[in-house]
Write a protein that holds these residues in place. Structure first.
Motif, PDB file in Angstrom:
ATOM      1  N   ILE A  21      -8.223 -31.348 -10.479  1.00 18.90           N
ATOM      2  CA  ILE A  21      -9.629 -30.954 -10.345  1.00 18.90           C
ATOM      3  C   ILE A  21      -9.767 -29.718  -9.471  1.00 18.90           C
ATOM      4  CG2 ILE A  21     -11.898 -31.662  -9.486  1.00 18.90           C
ATOM      5  CD1 ILE A  21     -11.148 -34.540 -10.156  1.00 18.90           C
ATOM      6  N   ALA A  22      -9.082 -29.720  -8.339  1.00 23.36           N
ATOM      7  CA  ALA A  22      -9.235 -28.632  -7.357  1.00 23.36           C
ATOM      8  C   ALA A  22      -7.879 -28.034  -7.026  1.00 23.36           C
ATOM      9  CB  ALA A  22      -9.919 -29.162  -6.099  1.00 23.36           C
ATOM     10  N   PRO A  23      -7.295 -27.285  -7.941  1.00 18.92           N
ATOM     11  CA  PRO A  23      -5.925 -26.787  -7.722  1.00 18.92           C
ATOM     12  C   PRO A  23      -5.800 -25.802  -6.567  1.00 18.92           C
ATOM     13  CG  PRO A  23      -6.891 -25.778  -9.672  1.00 18.92           C
ATOM     14  CD  PRO A  23      -7.833 -26.856  -9.238  1.00 18.92           C
ATOM     15  N   ARG A  24      -6.894 -25.103  -6.220  1.00 18.74           N
ATOM     16  CA  ARG A  24      -6.816 -24.096  -5.156  1.00 18.74           C
ATOM     17  C   ARG A  24      -7.365 -24.613  -3.828  1.00 18.74           C
ATOM     18  NH1 ARG A  24      -8.061 -21.523  -9.869  1.00 18.74           N
ATOM     19  NH2 ARG A  24      -6.655 -19.837 -10.505  1.00 18.74           N
ATOM     20  N   ALA A  25      -7.947 -25.789  -3.848  1.00 19.41           N
ATOM     21  CA  ALA A  25      -8.488 -26.359  -2.605  1.00 19.41           C
ATOM     22  C   ALA A  25      -7.354 -26.963  -1.799  1.00 19.41           C
ATOM     23  CB  ALA A  25      -9.533 -27.420  -2.924  1.00 19.41           C
ATOM     24  N   ARG A  26      -7.388 -26.790  -0.507  1.00 27.30           N
ATOM     25  CA  ARG A  26      -6.355 -27.348   0.360  1.00 27.30           C
ATOM     26  C   ARG A  26      -6.939 -28.414   1.265  1.00 27.30           C
ATOM     27  NH1 ARG A  26      -3.650 -21.513   2.118  1.00 27.30           N
ATOM     28  NH2 ARG A  26      -3.210 -20.776  -0.010  1.00 27.30           N
ATOM     29  N   GLY A  27      -7.717 -27.962   2.236  1.00 22.90           N
ATOM     30  CA  GLY A  27      -8.314 -28.928   3.147  1.00 22.90           C
ATOM     31  C   GLY A  27      -9.216 -29.916   2.439  1.00 22.90           C
ATOM     32  N   TRP A  28     -10.036 -29.405   1.497  1.00 20.52           N
ATOM     33  CA  TRP A  28     -10.918 -30.291   0.749  1.00 20.52           C
ATOM     34  C   TRP A  28     -10.118 -31.333  -0.037  1.00 20.52           C
ATOM     35  CZ3 TRP A  28     -15.957 -31.519   0.151  1.00 20.52           C
ATOM     36  CH2 TRP A  28     -16.911 -30.701   0.760  1.00 20.52           C
ATOM     37  N   ALA A  29      -9.008 -30.901  -0.629  1.00 21.91           N
ATOM     38  CA  ALA A  29      -8.188 -31.825  -1.416  1.00 21.91           C
ATOM     39  C   ALA A  29      -7.637 -32.941  -0.538  1.00 21.91           C
ATOM     40  CB  ALA A  29      -7.052 -31.075  -2.092  1.00 21.91           C
ATOM     41  N   ALA A  61     -15.541 -46.114  -4.670  1.00 22.18           N
ATOM     42  CA  ALA A  61     -14.798 -45.243  -3.751  1.00 22.18           C
ATOM     43  C   ALA A  61     -14.074 -44.149  -4.513  1.00 22.18           C
ATOM     44  CB  ALA A  61     -13.807 -46.072  -2.935  1.00 22.18           C
ATOM     45  N   LEU A  62     -13.504 -44.486  -5.667  1.00 18.70           N
ATOM     46  CA  LEU A  62     -12.789 -43.483  -6.454  1.00 18.70           C
ATOM     47  C   LEU A  62     -13.750 -42.466  -7.060  1.00 18.70           C
ATOM     48  CD1 LEU A  62     -10.296 -42.300  -7.642  1.00 18.70           C
ATOM     49  CD2 LEU A  62     -10.285 -44.085  -9.393  1.00 18.70           C
ATOM     50  N   VAL A  63     -14.916 -42.910  -7.513  1.00 14.16           N
ATOM     51  CA  VAL A  63     -15.900 -41.974  -8.063  1.00 14.16           C
ATOM     52  C   VAL A  63     -16.381 -41.007  -6.984  1.00 14.16           C
ATOM     53  CG1 VAL A  63     -18.242 -41.799  -9.010  1.00 14.16           C
ATOM     54  CG2 VAL A  63     -16.634 -43.451  -9.964  1.00 14.16           C
ATOM     55  N   LEU A  64     -16.586 -41.494  -5.765  1.00 13.16           N
ATOM     56  CA  LEU A  64     -16.955 -40.604  -4.661  1.00 13.16           C
ATOM     57  C   LEU A  64     -15.821 -39.615  -4.358  1.00 13.16           C
ATOM     58  CD1 LEU A  64     -18.751 -43.116  -2.262  1.00 13.16           C
ATOM     59  CD2 LEU A  64     -19.803 -41.372  -3.709  1.00 13.16           C
ATOM     60  N   THR A  65     -14.581 -40.070  -4.502  1.00 13.28           N
ATOM     61  CA  THR A  65     -13.427 -39.171  -4.329  1.00 13.28           C
ATOM     62  C   THR A  65     -13.439 -38.074  -5.387  1.00 13.28           C
ATOM     63  OG1 THR A  65     -12.121 -40.989  -3.416  1.00 13.28           O
ATOM     64  CG2 THR A  65     -10.911 -39.072  -4.225  1.00 13.28           C
ATOM     65  N   ILE A  66     -13.735 -38.455  -6.625  1.00 15.57           N
ATOM     66  CA  ILE A  66     -13.839 -37.459  -7.707  1.00 15.57           C
ATOM     67  C   ILE A  66     -14.935 -36.447  -7.383  1.00 15.57           C
ATOM     68  CG2 ILE A  66     -14.420 -37.145 -10.142  1.00 15.57           C
ATOM     69  CD1 ILE A  66     -13.210 -39.950 -10.640  1.00 15.57           C
ATOM     70  N   ALA A  67     -16.049 -36.945  -6.859  1.00 13.04           N
ATOM     71  CA  ALA A  67     -17.148 -36.040  -6.498  1.00 13.04           C
ATOM     72  C   ALA A  67     -16.718 -35.044  -5.429  1.00 13.04           C
ATOM     73  CB  ALA A  67     -18.346 -36.859  -6.011  1.00 13.04           C
ATOM     74  N   LEU A  68     -16.002 -35.513  -4.414  1.00 12.99           N
ATOM     75  CA  LEU A  68     -15.533 -34.598  -3.358  1.00 12.99           C
ATOM     76  C   LEU A  68     -14.587 -33.549  -3.923  1.00 12.99           C
ATOM     77  CD1 LEU A  68     -14.869 -37.168  -0.468  1.00 12.99           C
ATOM     78  CD2 LEU A  68     -16.749 -35.521  -0.641  1.00 12.99           C
ATOM     79  N   VAL A  82      -7.095 -40.776 -16.639  1.00 12.74           N
ATOM     80  CA  VAL A  82      -7.988 -40.341 -17.723  1.00 12.74           C
ATOM     81  C   VAL A  82      -8.838 -39.157 -17.271  1.00 12.74           C
ATOM     82  CG1 VAL A  82      -9.872 -41.028 -19.249  1.00 12.74           C
ATOM     83  CG2 VAL A  82      -8.018 -42.634 -18.768  1.00 12.74           C
ATOM     84  N   VAL A  83      -9.391 -39.231 -16.059  1.00 15.77           N
ATOM     85  CA  VAL A  83     -10.205 -38.121 -15.555  1.00 15.77           C
ATOM     86  C   VAL A  83      -9.359 -36.852 -15.441  1.00 15.77           C
ATOM     87  CG1 VAL A  83     -11.423 -37.247 -13.521  1.00 15.77           C
ATOM     88  CG2 VAL A  83     -11.909 -39.542 -14.376  1.00 15.77           C
ATOM     89  N   GLY A  84      -8.174 -36.954 -14.872  1.00 15.95           N
ATOM     90  CA  GLY A  84      -7.313 -35.776 -14.739  1.00 15.95           C
ATOM     91  C   GLY A  84      -6.953 -35.173 -16.084  1.00 15.95           C
ATOM     92  N   ASN A  85      -6.519 -36.017 -17.027  1.00 14.47           N
ATOM     93  CA  ASN A  85      -6.141 -35.507 -18.349  1.00 14.47           C
ATOM     94  C   ASN A  85      -7.332 -34.897 -19.080  1.00 14.47           C
ATOM     95  OD1 ASN A  85      -3.755 -36.676 -17.607  1.00 14.47           O
ATOM     96  ND2 ASN A  85      -3.461 -37.819 -19.488  1.00 14.47           N
ATOM     97  N   ALA A  97     -15.138 -29.546  -4.083  1.00 12.56           N
ATOM     98  CA  ALA A  97     -14.118 -28.627  -3.555  1.00 12.56           C
ATOM     99  C   ALA A  97     -13.797 -27.531  -4.556  1.00 12.56           C
ATOM    100  CB  ALA A  97     -12.858 -29.414  -3.210  1.00 12.56           C
ATOM    101  N   ALA A  98     -13.811 -27.869  -5.843  1.00 14.25           N
ATOM    102  CA  ALA A  98     -13.456 -26.893  -6.875  1.00 14.25           C
ATOM    103  C   ALA A  98     -14.611 -25.970  -7.248  1.00 14.25           C
ATOM    104  CB  ALA A  98     -12.976 -27.623  -8.125  1.00 14.25           C
ATOM    105  N   ALA A  99     -15.827 -26.322  -6.857  1.00 15.49           N
ATOM    106  CA  ALA A  99     -16.999 -25.547  -7.264  1.00 15.49           C
ATOM    107  C   ALA A  99     -17.031 -24.183  -6.566  1.00 15.49           C
ATOM    108  CB  ALA A  99     -18.269 -26.329  -6.947  1.00 15.49           C
ATOM    109  N   PRO A 100     -17.491 -23.137  -7.259  1.00 10.74           N
ATOM    110  CA  PRO A 100     -17.622 -21.814  -6.627  1.00 10.74           C
ATOM    111  C   PRO A 100     -18.647 -21.848  -5.498  1.00 10.74           C
ATOM    112  CG  PRO A 100     -17.753 -21.662  -9.019  1.00 10.74           C
ATOM    113  CD  PRO A 100     -17.842 -23.107  -8.684  1.00 10.74           C
TER     114      PRO A 100
END
Length: 616
Positions: free
Chosen positions: A111-119, A372-379, A155-158, A383-386
């Motif tokens: 989801i956020a390949p360039r995020a570091r701290g956020w990831a 908890a996992l859905v909130l993780t996906i949201a974070l 599934v979300v990642g793929n 993180a990936a958003a411009p």
């Protein structure tokens, strides 16, 4: 040089992530070492001891409204391999958690390949948030939710790779097959995994929306409609396949499940949902609750302080405001995540919404791991958003060091708070008599190997009678290799006391009967005889205990009115016999089966097996 620096950074990031996952696994291992079987675990074991584990009666059983054949299969295999031994179920929980955590980290990096701290912040939230703990340590619940968490991450990642990155045909095929397989496996463990499909589609839409350049005023293309259509078209084979599985599985679930049975209340559902949000989800955002209490045999319940609930609301509002100002699309991401957090609780709480359901049920937090996992996906999506309407993902300015420092401190404080809550939960969870009882009872039953013992329920603190017949020791310990034969006739009555120790048994005197005619020297029962009881019996399973003298070895038949006769072997001389039989009435009927056998019975009792020290 640049590529080497990127690879070095990626390796360091991966090393930190693996260290965090290893820390979580250590904590989770401690929790399962502290724990043991609890409630539904014994029901799964009981059914595995009563049915062939590959039969539909076992795998297709609707357990408390759940359709979970794979969970039953794992429980059955575990019971066969190591019956009533905690080490193997504990190992399954640790392994499943490790798989889920690694899958979540893979998803975050997609989801956020360039995020570091956020990831790392998103991963830290998932790994340590107390919302995932109570369903983890409870084996039956862990077999449901851990595969769902792992599959949702896969599934979300793929799906995001297919929608956002548009890989080549070969990789697309692998990603689709992997996602569908994960979805099916998760459904086999837990019907709530149906939620994976809408979560994956929305996550794909939000990821694509964040990566596409928005259209400006005057351009012909409508931004939102193009994102929606592109999300479907770029992975239409995946969505159509998952939808087909969704529909087929929903039909199978509705045909087999008893989830909608019972009395339900809209008002009670609303109260339970609010309690789940305000007293469970919100304090979890700051690592709470720190206080857990248990009313055995119920699971631990979290009781957050008012200040922790208030702080949780403040943190949520601050996160929404700050990220909405800094990141494009954050408000929509938060809306979808919070919609799931509320909406996912409604069907669960509806199924538990009888007027007798205590509101504290929502504070056990065992229905929240997927939230908890859905909130993780949201974070991760945030993180990936411009950072602004005109910037692409790669054009983000360098982060402010002060913000990075504040983020690290916040993550550390959250993890410390979550550890306090987790250890408090663990101490409450280990305060349970089930483990000690099972260990002692297993050793006691081994002493009776090859002998006959009457069935009896486990103590109320271990499993209540509502679980009958799975609360009977013949079900809980049925797969033991060294155990007695559970029958209805014995000459040596033994029972398990509340601690699981083998002690001498006796029959409670609900009814009594006097000696038969004759004596040991001249036995008087040589034909069908009726022994009058001291009062009437209702139709039930009764235990009869009496002494007798027989002139030879043989067999006699004993029965109550309305019940089937039971054949009882007798020995020559003076002995005792204990018999369990169904029926009712005011007399006990006995007749010799062996030709020429004569019998004299002494004082007798009709009642229930009890410890001899408690019998009057």
């Amino acid at each position: 040089m640049v590529n080497n620096a990127v690879m070095t950074t990626a390796r360091k990031l991966g090393a930190v992530a693996l260290a965090l996952i290893a820390a979580q696994i250590v904590v989770r291992a401690v929790l399962v070492i502290w724990g043991n079987f609890y409630w539904d675990d014994l029901i799964l074991i009981g059914r595995a001891s009563s049915y062939p584990i590959l039969s539909w009666d076992y795998l297709g059983y609707s357990h408390d409204g759940h359709f979970m054949p794979a969970a039953f299969l794992v429980a059955g295999l575990t019971t066969v391999i190591a019956p009533v031994q905690w080490w193997l179920p504990a190992l399954t929980l640790v392994v499943l958690q490790a798989v889920a955590s690694l899958a979540v980290w893979r998803m975050i990096r997609i989801i956020a390949p360039r995020a570091r701290g956020w990831a790392l912040a998103a991963l830290t939230f998932y790994l340590f948030v107390p919302m995932t703990v109570s369903a983890y340590v409870w084996w039956a619940a862990g077999l449901n939710t851990l595969p769902m968490q792992a599959a949702m991450a896969v599934v979300v990642g793929n799906a995001i790779v297919l929608v956002r990155d548009q890989p080549d045909a070969a990789r697309s095929r692998r990603l689709m097959i992997g996602a569908v397989a994960a979805f099916v496996v998760a459904l086999l463990f837990f019907e709530k995994s149906l939620f994976i499909l809408p979560v994956a589609f929305v996550a794909g839409l939000l990821a694509l929306r964040g990566s596409m350049r928005p259209q400006w005023h005057g351009e012909e293309t409508d931004y939102r409609s193009s994102v929606l259509s592109q999300t479907f078209l770029r992975a239409r084979t995946l969505w159509l396949t998952l939808a087909g599985v969704f529909v087929a599985w929903s039909a199978l679930f509705l045909a087999t499940s008893t989830a909608t049975a019972g009395v339900h209340s809209f008002g009670q559902t609303a109260h339970l949902v609010w309690r789940s949000i305000n007293d469970a989800i919100i304090p979890s955002l700051v690592g709470g609750p720190w206080v857990w209490d248990r009313w055995t045999p119920s699971p631990p319940m979290g009781f957050p302080s008012v200040w922790m609930i208030a702080l949780g609301w403040i943190v949520l509002v601050v996160l929404i405001v700050v990220t909405s100002r800094a990141k494009r699309g954050a408000p929509l991401i938060w809306f979808c995540a919070l919609l799931y957090a509320v909406g996912a609780q409604i069907p669960v709480m509806w199924n538990r919404s009888s007027t007798n359901t205590a509101l504290e049920l929502a504070q056990t937090m065992r229905y929240l791991p997927d939230t908890a996992l859905v909130l993780t996906i949201a974070l991760a999506l945030i993180a990936a958003a411009p950072r602004d309407l005109g910037a692409h993902l790669a054009d983000k300015p360098a982060p402010d060091p002060r913000l990075a420092y504040a983020g690290v401190v916040s993550c550390v404080l959250f993890a410390v708070s979550a550890m306090v809550a987790t250890m408090s939960f663990g101490q409450s969870w280990r305060d349970d008599p089930t483990g000690d009882y099972l260990v002692t009872a297993r050793a006691s039953l081994a002493e009776m190997d090859g002998k006959t013992m009457f069935d009896q329920p486990v103590p109320l603190e271990v499993l209540l009678p509502v679980a009958h017949p799975n609360n009977m020791i013949s079900h809980v310990f049925g797969r033991l290799r060294e155990r007695p034969d559970f029958g209805n006739v014995t000459d040596d009555l033994k029972v398990l006391n509340p601690k699981g120790q083998l002690v001498a048994g006796a029959v409670s005197p609900q009814r009594t009967f006097e000696p038969s005619r004759g004596s040991c020297a001249r036995p008087g029962i040589d034909e069908p005889t009726r022994l009058r009881l001291s009062g009437p019996l209702i139709d039930w399973q009764w235990t009869v205990g009496f002494s007798y003298c027989a002139d030879r070895a043989g067999t006699v038949e004993i029965r109550l009115e309305g019940g089937d006769p039971v054949q009882v072997p007798v020995q020559a001389g003076l002995h005792a016999a204990y018999v369990q039989l169904d029926g009712r009435g005011t007399e006990l009927r006995i007749r010799p089966v062996t030709p020429g056998l004569k019998l004299h019975t002494g004082d007798g009792r009709v009642g229930q097996p009890v410890m001899a020290e408690l019998a009057p």
